[in-house]
Scaffold this motif. Structure first.
Motif, PDB file in Angstrom:
ATOM      1  N   MET A  14       0.896  -1.122  -0.212  1.00  0.00           N
ATOM      2  CA  MET A  14       0.044  -0.036   0.082  1.00  0.00           C
ATOM      3  C   MET A  14       0.745   1.213  -0.043  1.00  0.00           C
ATOM      4  O   MET A  14       1.835   1.055   0.476  1.00  0.00           O
ATOM      5  CB  MET A  14      -0.947  -0.031   1.153  1.00  0.00           C
ATOM      6  N   HIS A  15       0.424   2.408  -0.593  1.00  0.00           N
ATOM      7  CA  HIS A  15       1.075   3.557  -0.659  1.00  0.00           C
ATOM      8  C   HIS A  15       0.754   4.371   0.615  1.00  0.00           C
ATOM      9  O   HIS A  15      -0.487   4.329   0.965  1.00  0.00           O
ATOM     10  CB  HIS A  15       0.568   4.315  -1.857  1.00  0.00           C
ATOM     11  N   ARG A  16       1.774   5.051   1.204  1.00  0.00           N
ATOM     12  CA  ARG A  16       1.805   5.726   2.409  1.00  0.00           C
ATOM     13  C   ARG A  16       2.607   7.087   2.340  1.00  0.00           C
ATOM     14  O   ARG A  16       3.506   7.086   1.350  1.00  0.00           O
ATOM     15  CB  ARG A  16       2.056   5.043   3.712  1.00  0.00           C
ATOM     16  N   PHE A  17       2.442   8.110   3.173  1.00  0.00           N
ATOM     17  CA  PHE A  17       3.244   9.148   3.397  1.00  0.00           C
ATOM     18  C   PHE A  17       3.735   9.228   4.853  1.00  0.00           C
ATOM     19  O   PHE A  17       2.935   8.929   5.543  1.00  0.00           O
ATOM     20  CB  PHE A  17       2.644  10.297   2.441  1.00  0.00           C
ATOM     21  N   ALA A  32      -2.843   4.262   4.813  1.00  0.00           N
ATOM     22  CA  ALA A  32      -2.574   3.313   3.493  1.00  0.00           C
ATOM     23  C   ALA A  32      -3.775   3.492   2.199  1.00  0.00           C
ATOM     24  O   ALA A  32      -4.879   3.989   2.589  1.00  0.00           O
ATOM     25  CB  ALA A  32      -2.660   2.034   3.897  1.00  0.00           C
ATOM     26  N   HIS A  33      -3.152   3.894   1.153  1.00  0.00           N
ATOM     27  CA  HIS A  33      -3.888   3.966   0.228  1.00  0.00           C
ATOM     28  C   HIS A  33      -3.571   2.825  -1.046  1.00  0.00           C
ATOM     29  O   HIS A  33      -2.353   2.487  -1.157  1.00  0.00           O
ATOM     30  CB  HIS A  33      -3.592   5.590  -0.509  1.00  0.00           C
ATOM     31  N   GLU A  34      -4.777   2.558  -1.928  1.00  0.00           N
ATOM     32  CA  GLU A  34      -4.450   1.538  -3.038  1.00  0.00           C
ATOM     33  C   GLU A  34      -3.492   2.060  -3.991  1.00  0.00           C
ATOM     34  O   GLU A  34      -3.046   1.385  -4.553  1.00  0.00           O
ATOM     35  CB  GLU A  34      -5.841   1.314  -3.452  1.00  0.00           C
ATOM     36  N   SER A  35      -3.464   3.467  -4.229  1.00  0.00           N
ATOM     37  CA  SER A  35      -2.641   4.275  -5.429  1.00  0.00           C
ATOM     38  C   SER A  35      -1.754   5.364  -4.773  1.00  0.00           C
ATOM     39  O   SER A  35      -2.176   5.949  -3.692  1.00  0.00           O
ATOM     40  CB  SER A  35      -3.575   4.531  -6.691  1.00  0.00           C
ATOM     41  N   LYS A  36      -0.792   5.644  -5.641  1.00  0.00           N
ATOM     42  CA  LYS A  36       0.073   6.735  -5.441  1.00  0.00           C
ATOM     43  C   LYS A  36      -0.858   8.011  -5.311  1.00  0.00           C
ATOM     44  O   LYS A  36      -0.614   8.866  -4.524  1.00  0.00           O
ATOM     45  CB  LYS A  36       1.096   6.465  -6.213  1.00  0.00           C
ATOM     46  N   LEU A  40      -1.122  11.099  -2.742  1.00  0.00           N
ATOM     47  CA  LEU A  40      -0.756  12.352  -3.075  1.00  0.00           C
ATOM     48  C   LEU A  40      -1.902  13.305  -2.931  1.00  0.00           C
ATOM     49  O   LEU A  40      -1.837  14.621  -2.371  1.00  0.00           O
ATOM     50  CB  LEU A  40      -0.284  12.576  -4.601  1.00  0.00           C
ATOM     51  N   LYS A  41      -3.222  12.923  -3.187  1.00  0.00           N
ATOM     52  CA  LYS A  41      -4.445  13.756  -2.568  1.00  0.00           C
ATOM     53  C   LYS A  41      -4.499  13.758  -1.077  1.00  0.00           C
ATOM     54  O   LYS A  41      -4.788  15.003  -0.875  1.00  0.00           O
ATOM     55  CB  LYS A  41      -5.485  13.003  -3.183  1.00  0.00           C
ATOM     56  N   SER A  42      -4.374  12.831  -0.399  1.00  0.00           N
ATOM     57  CA  SER A  42      -4.306  13.017   1.068  1.00  0.00           C
ATOM     58  C   SER A  42      -3.209  14.226   1.442  1.00  0.00           C
ATOM     59  O   SER A  42      -3.627  15.047   2.270  1.00  0.00           O
ATOM     60  CB  SER A  42      -3.978  11.823   1.628  1.00  0.00           C
ATOM     61  N   ILE A  43      -2.073  14.226   0.863  1.00  0.00           N
ATOM     62  CA  ILE A  43      -1.055  15.161   1.200  1.00  0.00           C
ATOM     63  C   ILE A  43      -1.534  16.635   0.883  1.00  0.00           C
ATOM     64  O   ILE A  43      -1.460  17.642   1.718  1.00  0.00           O
ATOM     65  CB  ILE A  43       0.129  14.925   0.417  1.00  0.00           C
ATOM     66  N   GLU A  44      -2.244  16.673  -0.507  1.00  0.00           N
ATOM     67  CA  GLU A  44      -2.717  17.885  -0.872  1.00  0.00           C
ATOM     68  C   GLU A  44      -3.778  18.454   0.312  1.00  0.00           C
ATOM     69  O   GLU A  44      -3.981  19.694   0.455  1.00  0.00           O
ATOM     70  CB  GLU A  44      -3.005  17.865  -2.309  1.00  0.00           C
ATOM     71  N   SER A  45      -4.605  17.568   0.728  1.00  0.00           N
ATOM     72  CA  SER A  45      -5.618  17.871   1.513  1.00  0.00           C
ATOM     73  C   SER A  45      -5.200  18.527   2.971  1.00  0.00           C
ATOM     74  O   SER A  45      -5.532  19.286   3.534  1.00  0.00           O
ATOM     75  CB  SER A  45      -6.677  16.723   1.875  1.00  0.00           C
ATOM     76  N   ILE A  46      -4.069  17.691   3.464  1.00  0.00           N
ATOM     77  CA  ILE A  46      -3.429  18.279   4.657  1.00  0.00           C
ATOM     78  C   ILE A  46      -2.638  19.653   4.403  1.00  0.00           C
ATOM     79  O   ILE A  46      -2.867  20.538   5.415  1.00  0.00           O
ATOM     80  CB  ILE A  46      -2.430  17.304   5.072  1.00  0.00           C
ATOM     81  N   ARG A  47      -2.193  19.803   3.282  1.00  0.00           N
ATOM     82  CA  ARG A  47      -1.618  21.045   2.974  1.00  0.00           C
ATOM     83  C   ARG A  47      -2.557  22.345   2.885  1.00  0.00           C
ATOM     84  O   ARG A  47      -2.170  23.180   3.542  1.00  0.00           O
ATOM     85  CB  ARG A  47      -0.848  20.955   1.585  1.00  0.00           C
ATOM     86  N   LYS A  48      -3.721  22.006   2.426  1.00  0.00           N
ATOM     87  CA  LYS A  48      -4.634  23.045   2.358  1.00  0.00           C
ATOM     88  C   LYS A  48      -5.600  23.125   3.529  1.00  0.00           C
ATOM     89  O   LYS A  48      -5.628  24.424   4.007  1.00  0.00           O
ATOM     90  CB  LYS A  48      -6.038  22.672   1.408  1.00  0.00           C
ATOM     91  N   LEU A  49      -5.899  22.171   4.172  1.00  0.00           N
ATOM     92  CA  LEU A  49      -6.445  22.330   5.473  1.00  0.00           C
ATOM     93  C   LEU A  49      -5.844  22.462   6.924  1.00  0.00           C
ATOM     94  O   LEU A  49      -6.247  23.336   7.780  1.00  0.00           O
ATOM     95  CB  LEU A  49      -7.353  20.843   5.996  1.00  0.00           C
ATOM     96  N   ALA A  50      -4.571  22.408   7.025  1.00  0.00           N
ATOM     97  CA  ALA A  50      -3.502  22.480   8.333  1.00  0.00           C
ATOM     98  C   ALA A  50      -3.568  23.988   8.786  1.00  0.00           C
ATOM     99  O   ALA A  50      -3.837  24.139   9.857  1.00  0.00           O
ATOM    100  CB  ALA A  50      -2.371  21.692   7.847  1.00  0.00           C
ATOM    101  N   PRO A  51      -3.755  24.853   7.728  1.00  0.00           N
ATOM    102  CA  PRO A  51      -3.533  26.183   8.282  1.00  0.00           C
ATOM    103  C   PRO A  51      -4.784  26.835   9.033  1.00  0.00           C
ATOM    104  O   PRO A  51      -4.686  27.662   9.725  1.00  0.00           O
ATOM    105  CB  PRO A  51      -3.452  27.135   6.898  1.00  0.00           C
ATOM    106  N   TYR A  52      -5.822  25.976   9.063  1.00  0.00           N
ATOM    107  CA  TYR A  52      -7.021  26.393   9.423  1.00  0.00           C
ATOM    108  C   TYR A  52      -7.443  25.272  10.681  1.00  0.00           C
ATOM    109  O   TYR A  52      -8.419  25.595  11.363  1.00  0.00           O
ATOM    110  CB  TYR A  52      -8.183  26.250   8.419  1.00  0.00           C
ATOM    111  N   ALA A  53      -6.585  24.408  10.763  1.00  0.00           N
ATOM    112  CA  ALA A  53      -7.034  23.329  11.717  1.00  0.00           C
ATOM    113  C   ALA A  53      -6.850  23.871  13.315  1.00  0.00           C
ATOM    114  O   ALA A  53      -5.979  24.774  13.523  1.00  0.00           O
ATOM    115  CB  ALA A  53      -5.954  22.215  11.871  1.00  0.00           C
ATOM    116  N   GLN A  54      -7.969  23.514  13.907  1.00  0.00           N
ATOM    117  CA  GLN A  54      -8.060  24.074  15.450  1.00  0.00           C
ATOM    118  C   GLN A  54      -7.128  23.142  16.322  1.00  0.00           C
ATOM    119  O   GLN A  54      -6.862  22.017  16.095  1.00  0.00           O
ATOM    120  CB  GLN A  54      -9.490  23.889  15.955  1.00  0.00           C
ATOM    121  N   VAL A  55      -6.801  23.657  17.651  1.00  0.00           N
ATOM    122  CA  VAL A  55      -6.198  22.791  18.424  1.00  0.00           C
ATOM    123  C   VAL A  55      -7.245  22.380  19.516  1.00  0.00           C
ATOM    124  O   VAL A  55      -7.626  23.594  19.864  1.00  0.00           O
ATOM    125  CB  VAL A  55      -4.928  23.505  19.195  1.00  0.00           C
TER     126      VAL A  55
END
Length: 63
Positions: A14-17, A32-36, A40-55
């Motif tokens: 499985m593909h992971r980061f 784990a993801h079935e495809s690369k 990569l889409k998961s990484i992009e989601s984190i990049r977009k959402l992390a600046p707005y994530a609450q603690v």
């Protein structure tokens, strides 16, 4: 130096980061993801959402 995302394939194929801090320590390991491409889409989601994530602090105070 900024942190970095590392893509890899786990033991089951499985593909992971993982996100590593500038000192090399692992901060986040992705699911784990079935495809690369999905990985990569998961990484992009984190990049977009992390600046707005609450603690949210769920730690209990020492007695």
């Amino acid at each position: 130096m900024a942190g970095k995302f590392e893509l890899y394939t786990d033991e089951s194929g499985m593909h992971r980061f993982r996100l590593k801090a500038s000192n090399g320590s692992v901060v986040v390991t992705g699911d784990a993801h079935e495809s690369k491409e999905l990985c990569l889409k998961s990484i992009e989601s984190i990049r977009k959402l992390a600046p707005y994530a609450q603690v949210q602090d769920h730690a209990t105070a020492p007695a």
